[in-house]
Design a protein around this motif. Structure first.
Motif, short mmCIF file in Angstrom:
data_model
loop_
_atom_site.label_atom_id
_atom_site.label_comp_id
_atom_site.label_asym_id
_atom_site.label_seq_id
_atom_site.Cartn_x
_atom_site.Cartn_y
_atom_site.Cartn_z
N PHE A 1 7.40 -35.33 19.00
CA PHE A 1 6.96 -34.19 18.17
C PHE A 1 6.99 -34.54 16.70
N TYR A 2 6.39 -35.71 16.40
CA TYR A 2 6.30 -36.19 15.02
C TYR A 2 4.87 -36.61 14.68
N ALA A 3 4.49 -36.34 13.43
CA ALA A 3 3.31 -36.95 12.83
C ALA A 3 3.82 -37.94 11.79
N PHE A 4 3.05 -39.00 11.56
CA PHE A 4 3.49 -40.08 10.67
C PHE A 4 2.35 -40.43 9.71
N PRO A 5 2.05 -39.52 8.77
CA PRO A 5 0.92 -39.75 7.88
C PRO A 5 1.18 -40.84 6.85
N LEU B 1 5.38 -41.11 6.03
CA LEU B 1 6.30 -39.97 5.98
C LEU B 1 6.41 -39.42 7.40
N ARG B 2 7.65 -39.18 7.86
CA ARG B 2 7.78 -38.56 9.18
C ARG B 2 7.87 -37.04 9.05
N ILE C 1 11.55 -25.49 3.71
CA ILE C 1 10.87 -25.65 5.00
C ILE C 1 11.13 -27.08 5.44
N THR C 2 11.83 -27.24 6.55
CA THR C 2 12.18 -28.60 6.95
C THR C 2 11.30 -29.11 8.09
N LEU C 3 10.69 -30.25 7.83
CA LEU C 3 9.92 -30.97 8.84
C LEU C 3 10.67 -32.26 9.19
N GLY C 4 11.97 -32.24 8.94
CA GLY C 4 12.72 -33.47 9.07
C GLY C 4 13.57 -33.58 10.31
N VAL C 5 13.93 -32.48 10.92
CA VAL C 5 14.90 -32.51 12.01
C VAL C 5 14.22 -32.90 13.32
N GLY C 6 14.76 -33.92 13.98
CA GLY C 6 14.23 -34.35 15.26
C GLY C 6 14.85 -33.57 16.40
N ALA D 1 10.84 -30.44 3.27
CA ALA D 1 11.63 -31.63 3.60
C ALA D 1 10.96 -32.41 4.72
N ALA D 2 10.70 -33.67 4.47
CA ALA D 2 10.22 -34.61 5.49
C ALA D 2 10.94 -35.93 5.22
N VAL D 3 10.91 -36.84 6.17
CA VAL D 3 11.73 -38.05 6.07
C VAL D 3 10.89 -39.23 5.59
#
Length: 391
Positions: free
Chosen positions: A319-323, A361-362, A31-36, A346-348
């Motif tokens: 469309f990003y969260a930055f916890p 983490l992005r 599950i990718t949360l990385g693609v902008g 996957a997150a950046v």
């Protein structure tokens, strides 16, 4: 062959995001949360306009600056949406994505040794492009306690006699931070005081969720002539692969950028320009629906991250969260790598975005609600496990 390479290129570090996604590409069922990138497909009528233009034989060069019809539509859209007024004949340039516009602006402005001020964490390309042009990128750290907003005090403290350009990116990639019209006033005073030129990357302008519309820096009092406004169609109109962007600014600045543009790419592809014109003419309704969807997902992800035990400031744009992942005791890179291997999410890692990114983490929420819910569950499990390890 290394001896043949320009030191300006040879010394640039590889993209931290690319390094991480090389790991992702070697994994399965991620599950990718990385693609902008939007998960929406470009609306059909926009694609159809492109297809129809090809059928009619629209395959030739356009004006170097772009189709006048598109430039007129861009100027009208910016005026009605954000209160920034531009002459489509002299103050608008159509580019191959917003990235080309940023590159053109920097190459037109900086001389070797000029300093380019960049609030960080930020989009990863600003500093390398500055370095390639012979400039010196100077990071200005922003902080979660301030909502990752740039402050006049931080800007003032970073200025030297060599400072020439300030790059702004609000709404922000990676933090989701925004700036209001009131926030811009003290920044504008510092810019004027030190005679800076501003490149304002407003590619996420339409993706603003707080009260009121996006506030363009170019609309701040006295800032229009000092600002090169950069935007495009990739994010809000789901047109990343079309590579359609634009720059707006003082005629002399745009003319200088056009000189470089006409010798390097000639013009943006005509079929992409036709599609962009259709998006502005008949696609604002679809754009608004996509923004509404992102807003729902934004609330889901922010709450999910907080429920997982991570501090997360409220992102009001993009469309990003930055916890913050500091409570886990892991570095950003270690957290991201372990999350990928152990939970297949996957997150950046935040450190790739420059100063102030370590410990964050992005997470992109431009993916389906079902996958976002599953990702939040997996992140919660992972955070619980890591904190128990350190107990």
């Amino acid at each position: 062959m290394e001896r043949y390479l320009s030191p300006l290129v040879r010394d640039i570090k590889p993209s931290g995001i690319r390094k991480f996604f090389d790991l992702v590409s070697a994994s399965k069922d991620i599950i990718t949360l990385g693609v902008g990138e939007p998960d929406f497909v470009t609306p059909w009528h926009v694609r159809e306009a492109c297809v129809y233009s090809l059928e009619r034989g629209y395959t030739r060069y356009t004006s170097n600056a772009g189709m006048i019809e598109l430039r007129e539509a861009i100027a009208s859209y910016l005026d009605s949406s954000f209160g920034t007024s531009y002459d489509p004949e002299k103050e608008v340039l159509v580019t191959v994505g917003g990235s080309e516009a940023i590159d053109l602006a920097l190459r037109a402005l900086i001389r070797p040794g000029d300093e380019v001020l960049v609030p960080e964490p930020c989009y990863i390309s600003y500093s390398p492009i500055t370095s390639i042009g012979g400039g010196i990128p100077v990071g200005i750290e922003t902080f979660a306690k301030d909502g990752f907003k740039l402050t006049a005090e931080a800007l003032e403290a970073s200025i030297t006699p060599k400072s020439k350009v300030l790059i702004l990116c609000y709404p922000s990639n990676p933090t989701g931070a925004t700036m209001t019209a009131e926030d811009w006033l003290p920044i504008a005073k510092v810019v004027e005081k030190h005679d800076l030129i501003v490149i304002s990357d407003e590619i996420y302008a339409e993706l603003s969720y707080g009260q009121g519309k996006h506030a363009s820096f170019a609309a701040a009092p006295g800032m229009k002539d000092r600002t090169i406004l950069v935007s495009g169609f990739s994010k809000a109109f789901a047109m990343t692969g079309w590579r359609m962007g634009y720059a707006c600014g003082h005629p002399e600045l745009i003319s200088a950028m056009l000189k470089i543009h006409q010798y390097t790419v000639m013009c943006a592809p005509v079929m992409g320009q036709v599609a962009a014109l259709e998006a502005l003419t008949n696609g604002l309704g679809e754009k608004d629906k996509m923004v509404e969807s992102y807003n729902r997902r934004r609330r889901l992800v922010v709450q999910g991250l907080r429920d997982a035990g991570l501090d997360c400031h409220e992102p009001e744009g993009a469309f990003y969260a930055f916890p913050s992942i500091q409570s886990t005791g892991l570095t950003s890179e270690t957290f991201a790598q372990r999350l990928l291997v152990e939970e297949k999410v996957a997150a950046v890692p935040g450190d790739v975005f420059g100063l102030g990114g370590e410990g964050f983490l992005r997470c992109s929420y431009a993916t389906s609600v079902a996958q976002l819910n599953e990702a939040m569950d997996r992140i919660g499990q992972f955070v619980y496990k890591v904190k128990r390890e350190g107990a």
